[in-house]
Design a protein around this motif. Structure first.
Motif, PDB file in Angstrom:
ATOM      1  N   GLU A 110      25.246  40.171  46.149  1.00  0.00           N
ATOM      2  CA  GLU A 110      23.979  40.058  45.414  1.00  0.00           C
ATOM      3  C   GLU A 110      22.768  40.225  46.335  1.00  0.00           C
ATOM      4  O   GLU A 110      21.661  40.472  45.868  1.00  0.00           O
ATOM      5  CB  GLU A 110      23.832  38.678  44.753  1.00  0.00           C
ATOM      6  CG  GLU A 110      24.762  38.399  43.606  1.00  0.00           C
ATOM      7  CD  GLU A 110      26.084  37.800  44.058  1.00  0.00           C
ATOM      8  OE1 GLU A 110      26.424  37.914  45.264  1.00  0.00           O
ATOM      9  OE2 GLU A 110      26.787  37.232  43.207  1.00  0.00           O
ATOM     10  N   VAL A 111      22.966  39.993  47.627  1.00  0.00           N
ATOM     11  CA  VAL A 111      21.823  39.919  48.551  1.00  0.00           C
ATOM     12  C   VAL A 111      21.719  41.150  49.456  1.00  0.00           C
ATOM     13  O   VAL A 111      20.654  41.739  49.585  1.00  0.00           O
ATOM     14  CB  VAL A 111      21.916  38.633  49.416  1.00  0.00           C
ATOM     15  CG1 VAL A 111      20.750  38.535  50.391  1.00  0.00           C
ATOM     16  CG2 VAL A 111      21.976  37.402  48.516  1.00  0.00           C
ATOM     17  N   ILE A 131      26.498  30.905  51.955  1.00  0.00           N
ATOM     18  CA  ILE A 131      26.498  31.819  50.800  1.00  0.00           C
ATOM     19  C   ILE A 131      25.684  31.235  49.647  1.00  0.00           C
ATOM     20  O   ILE A 131      24.753  31.865  49.143  1.00  0.00           O
ATOM     21  CB  ILE A 131      27.933  32.139  50.318  1.00  0.00           C
ATOM     22  CG1 ILE A 131      28.676  32.960  51.374  1.00  0.00           C
ATOM     23  CG2 ILE A 131      27.891  32.900  48.981  1.00  0.00           C
ATOM     24  CD1 ILE A 131      30.115  33.318  50.996  1.00  0.00           C
ATOM     25  N   GLN A 132      25.993  30.017  49.225  1.00  0.00           N
ATOM     26  CA  GLN A 132      25.316  29.502  48.029  1.00  0.00           C
ATOM     27  C   GLN A 132      23.833  29.274  48.268  1.00  0.00           C
ATOM     28  O   GLN A 132      23.007  29.483  47.380  1.00  0.00           O
ATOM     29  CB  GLN A 132      26.014  28.260  47.478  1.00  0.00           C
ATOM     30  CG  GLN A 132      25.939  27.029  48.363  1.00  0.00           C
ATOM     31  CD  GLN A 132      26.675  25.845  47.744  1.00  0.00           C
ATOM     32  OE1 GLN A 132      27.897  25.862  47.591  1.00  0.00           O
ATOM     33  NE2 GLN A 132      25.938  24.801  47.364  1.00  0.00           N
ATOM     34  N   MET A 133      23.470  28.886  49.490  1.00  0.00           N
ATOM     35  CA  MET A 133      22.040  28.694  49.789  1.00  0.00           C
ATOM     36  C   MET A 133      21.305  30.023  49.748  1.00  0.00           C
ATOM     37  O   MET A 133      20.217  30.134  49.168  1.00  0.00           O
ATOM     38  CB  MET A 133      21.858  28.030  51.151  1.00  0.00           C
ATOM     39  CG  MET A 133      20.394  27.861  51.514  1.00  0.00           C
ATOM     40  SD  MET A 133      20.127  26.929  53.019  1.00  0.00           S
ATOM     41  CE  MET A 133      20.452  28.146  54.272  1.00  0.00           C
ATOM     42  N   VAL A 134      21.905  31.060  50.358  1.00  0.00           N
ATOM     43  CA  VAL A 134      21.227  32.356  50.437  1.00  0.00           C
ATOM     44  C   VAL A 134      21.180  33.047  49.066  1.00  0.00           C
ATOM     45  O   VAL A 134      20.203  33.717  48.747  1.00  0.00           O
ATOM     46  CB  VAL A 134      21.858  33.228  51.546  1.00  0.00           C
ATOM     47  CG1 VAL A 134      21.278  34.636  51.525  1.00  0.00           C
ATOM     48  CG2 VAL A 134      21.628  32.582  52.918  1.00  0.00           C
ATOM     49  N   VAL A 135      22.215  32.857  48.243  1.00  0.00           N
ATOM     50  CA  VAL A 135      22.161  33.402  46.877  1.00  0.00           C
ATOM     51  C   VAL A 135      20.931  32.840  46.152  1.00  0.00           C
ATOM     52  O   VAL A 135      20.224  33.559  45.452  1.00  0.00           O
ATOM     53  CB  VAL A 135      23.452  33.074  46.089  1.00  0.00           C
ATOM     54  CG1 VAL A 135      23.272  33.292  44.596  1.00  0.00           C
ATOM     55  CG2 VAL A 135      24.609  33.923  46.600  1.00  0.00           C
ATOM     56  N   ALA A 136      20.651  31.543  46.361  1.00  0.00           N
ATOM     57  CA  ALA A 136      19.500  30.919  45.693  1.00  0.00           C
ATOM     58  C   ALA A 136      18.172  31.278  46.368  1.00  0.00           C
ATOM     59  O   ALA A 136      17.152  31.434  45.694  1.00  0.00           O
ATOM     60  CB  ALA A 136      19.689  29.400  45.653  1.00  0.00           C
ATOM     61  N   LEU A 137      18.173  31.408  47.686  1.00  0.00           N
ATOM     62  CA  LEU A 137      16.911  31.682  48.386  1.00  0.00           C
ATOM     63  C   LEU A 137      16.479  33.148  48.300  1.00  0.00           C
ATOM     64  O   LEU A 137      15.279  33.442  48.337  1.00  0.00           O
ATOM     65  CB  LEU A 137      17.030  31.292  49.868  1.00  0.00           C
ATOM     66  CG  LEU A 137      16.991  29.810  50.192  1.00  0.00           C
ATOM     67  CD1 LEU A 137      17.233  29.597  51.695  1.00  0.00           C
ATOM     68  CD2 LEU A 137      15.649  29.175  49.788  1.00  0.00           C
ATOM     69  N   MET A 228      19.535  37.545  55.962  1.00  0.00           N
ATOM     70  CA  MET A 228      18.211  37.733  55.348  1.00  0.00           C
ATOM     71  C   MET A 228      17.277  38.554  56.233  1.00  0.00           C
ATOM     72  O   MET A 228      16.474  39.315  55.714  1.00  0.00           O
ATOM     73  CB  MET A 228      17.569  36.380  55.051  1.00  0.00           C
ATOM     74  CG  MET A 228      18.425  35.540  54.118  1.00  0.00           C
ATOM     75  SD  MET A 228      17.612  35.137  52.576  1.00  0.00           S
ATOM     76  CE  MET A 228      16.630  33.795  53.095  1.00  0.00           C
ATOM     77  N   LEU A 229      17.361  38.396  57.557  1.00  0.00           N
ATOM     78  CA  LEU A 229      16.392  39.091  58.407  1.00  0.00           C
ATOM     79  C   LEU A 229      16.880  40.467  58.812  1.00  0.00           C
ATOM     80  O   LEU A 229      16.200  41.454  58.619  1.00  0.00           O
ATOM     81  CB  LEU A 229      16.054  38.260  59.643  1.00  0.00           C
ATOM     82  CG  LEU A 229      15.452  36.891  59.313  1.00  0.00           C
ATOM     83  CD1 LEU A 229      15.135  36.132  60.583  1.00  0.00           C
ATOM     84  CD2 LEU A 229      14.199  37.031  58.466  1.00  0.00           C
ATOM     85  N   ASP A 230      18.093  40.574  59.380  1.00  0.00           N
ATOM     86  CA  ASP A 230      18.579  41.886  59.816  1.00  0.00           C
ATOM     87  C   ASP A 230      18.614  42.871  58.670  1.00  0.00           C
ATOM     88  O   ASP A 230      18.273  44.023  58.809  1.00  0.00           O
ATOM     89  CB  ASP A 230      19.991  41.773  60.405  1.00  0.00           C
ATOM     90  CG  ASP A 230      19.962  41.106  61.763  1.00  0.00           C
ATOM     91  OD1 ASP A 230      21.030  40.949  62.349  1.00  0.00           O
ATOM     92  OD2 ASP A 230      18.865  40.740  62.216  1.00  0.00           O
ATOM     93  N   ASP A 231      19.079  42.354  57.518  1.00  0.00           N
ATOM     94  CA  ASP A 231      19.328  43.298  56.447  1.00  0.00           C
ATOM     95  C   ASP A 231      18.189  43.347  55.434  1.00  0.00           C
ATOM     96  O   ASP A 231      18.187  44.174  54.565  1.00  0.00           O
ATOM     97  CB  ASP A 231      20.655  42.947  55.758  1.00  0.00           C
ATOM     98  CG  ASP A 231      21.790  42.998  56.762  1.00  0.00           C
ATOM     99  OD1 ASP A 231      21.789  43.934  57.579  1.00  0.00           O
ATOM    100  OD2 ASP A 231      22.650  42.117  56.746  1.00  0.00           O
TER     101      ASP A 231
END
Ligand code: A2P
Length: 356
Positions: A110-111, A131-137, A228-231
Motif C-alpha cells: 500500500e505504501v 508495518i501497521q504503523m506505516v500503513v496508518a502514517l 518512508m524516506l528512501d522510497d
C-alpha cells in the motif's frame, strides 16, 4: 502460468498463516512445498484440499521453486535464501536478515510497491510493528508531511512465535491453578533471563543495543525511515519508539503521537485521509465506544485506526491508536500480498548476476 511456491517455516505461527493466505490468494499454484526443520519433517498439512508432507529444508529444496515465502528466523533465512536465489527463486522474507540491505527492497504494497521493481531476488517484509504503523502514517504523510513520530507498542505474544504464544497460555493456566509460572522463552529467545508475560508487561522485545534501546525499537526507527524516506523521497522524520510485550495472544496495539508539517490539518482531515487509505479501516466513534481492539482485529487483513485526536498543547500534533493482526498484515498477508504483486507485475525472476 502456474507457479511452484515454497513456504520456509511452514509449521510456525506465521508459516501456517502463509499457507492460509496463499490458499486464499489469486496466485495460481502448481505445487506448494512446505519446508521446516527435521523436527517436523513428515507432518501432513493441507493446501487447497490436498495433503502436503512437510520436508526438512536443504539447499536442494529450492530446485524448481519460483517463489519462496520465508519466516523461519533470521539465521535460517541467511543460510537458505541465497541458495534459493541461486536456483532462480524470488524470495519474500519475513525475517530481519536482509531488511536493511541496500539491495533489498523493504516493502508494504500500500505504501511503496514501486520499490519491488529493483529487487535482486529477495524482497523483505518489514517488522510487524513497523508495518501497521506505516500503513496508518503513510496517508497522513502524503497529505500533510510528518516531522516527528513517538510510538509506544503493545505487542502480542504470537509475535515471538508459536512457542512464546504457548508459553503465555501455560503461564496463565498455571497462575489460575495457583502454580508457579515457568518462563523459558520471553522476553526473547536465547536471552540470559526469562520472565513470565501472563499478568505482566515486558518492556523488552529482542536484545538490547548499546544505546539502551532494544533491537525491536531500532527496527521501528530505521525501517520506518527506509520505507518512508528512501522510497517516498522526503526530508527527515524523527522517530522514537518504546516496544512492550503484553499478555495478548494475537494483535499488536500502538499509541502513536505524530506532528505534521502542514499545521492547517485538523483531526477530521486526518480521519478522512485514513478512511480513504488502502488497507486502513477507521474505527473512531468515542460516543459509541468504537475503537480498535486486538480481539476484533484477529484474523483480518486490515490495519484499524481510532482515537484520532489533536494534542491539546502542541499545534499540528495528534495522537492515534493503531491495531492490526501481527501474524497477517504484520507478516503472512503482507508477504503474500507482495507475492501477488510480483506475479501481477511479471517480477517473478531473478536478475542476471544477482549477488545475494
Ligand atoms: P519446526 O516446526 O520444524 O521447528 P515460530 O516463528 O512460530 O517459532 O516458527 C518457526 C518456524 O521456523 C517453524 O516452522 C520451524 O520449524 C522453522 N524452523 C526453525 N528452525 C529451522 C531450521 N533450522 N530450518 C528450517 N526451518 C526451521
Amino acid at each position: 502460468e502456474s507457479l511452484t511456491v515454497a513456504i520456509l517455516g511452514a509449521t510456525g505461527a506465521v508459516g501456517t498463516r502463509m499457507i492460509d493466505q496463499l490458499e486464499a490468494s489469486a496466485i495460481s499454484v502448481k505445487k506448494v512445498k512446505l519446508l521446516a526443520s527435521a523436527r517436523s519433517a513428515g507432518e501432513i498439512r493441507q493446501f487447497r484440499g490436498e495433503n502436503v508432507v512437510v520436508e526438512e529444508t536443504t539447499p536442494e529444496s529450492f530446485e524448481g521453486v519460483d517463489i519462496v515465502l520465508s519466516s523461519a528466523g533470521g539465521s535460517v533465512s541467511k543460510k537458505f535464501l541465497p541458495e534459493a536465489v541461486k536456483r532462480g527463486a524470488v524470495c519474500v522474507d519475513n525475517t530481519s536478515a536482509f531488511r536493511m540491505d541496500p539491495d533489498v527492497p523493504l516493502v508494504i504494497p500500500e505504501v511503496n510497491e514501486q520499490a519491488m521493481y529493483k529487487h535482486h531476488g529477495i524482497i523483505a517484509n518489514p517488522n510487524c510493528s513497523t508495518i501497521q504503523m506505516v500503513v496508518a502514517l503513510a496517508p497522513i504523510y502524503q497529505a500533510y508531511g510528518l516531522k516527528q513520530v513517538i510510538v509506544s507498542t503493545y505487542q502480542a505474544a504470537s509475535g515471538a512465535g508459536q512457542s512464546a504464544w504457548k508459553e503465555l497460555d501455560a503461564e496463565a493456566q498455571a497462575h489460575l491453578d495457583g502454580d508457579k509460572m515457568d518462563a523459558q522463552i520471553l522476553p526473547t529467545k536465547g536471552e540470559k533471563k526469562h520472565y513470565p508475560l501472563a499478568f505482566n508487561l515486558l518492556p523488552q522485545i529482542d536484545v538490547f543495543e548499546d544505546d539502551g534501546y532494544t533491537h525491536e525499537e531500532w527496527k521501528m526507527i530505521h525501517e520506518t525511515k527506509k520505507i518512508m524516506l528512501d522510497d517516498m523521497d522526503a526530508g527527515d522524520i524523527k522517530v522514537t519508539a518504546t516496544c512492550v510485550r503484553v499478555p495478548v495472544a494475537v494483535g499488536h496495539g500502538e499509541s502513536v503521537y505524530f506532528e505534521v508539517a502542514d499545521q492547517s490539518a485538523t483531526a477530521k482531515d486526518i480521519q478522512a485521509k485514513l478512511a480513504a487509505a488502502p488497507g486502513v479501516v477507521l474505527q473512531d466513534d468515542p460516543d459509541h465506544q468504537i475503537y480498535p481492539q486486538p480481539l476484533l482485529a484477529e484474523g483480518k487483513r486490515d490495519t484499524f485506526v481510532g482515537r484520532v485526536r489533536p494534542d491539546l498543547e502542541n499545534a499540528g500534533a495528534f495522537n492515534m491508536w493503531v491495531v492490526s493482526d501481527n501474524l497477517l498484515k504484520g507478516a503472512a498477508w503482507n508477504a503474500v500480498q507482495i507475492a501477488e504483486r510480483l506475479v501481477a507485475d511479471d517480477l517473478v525472476r531473478v536478475p542476471e548476476n544477482s549477488q545475494l
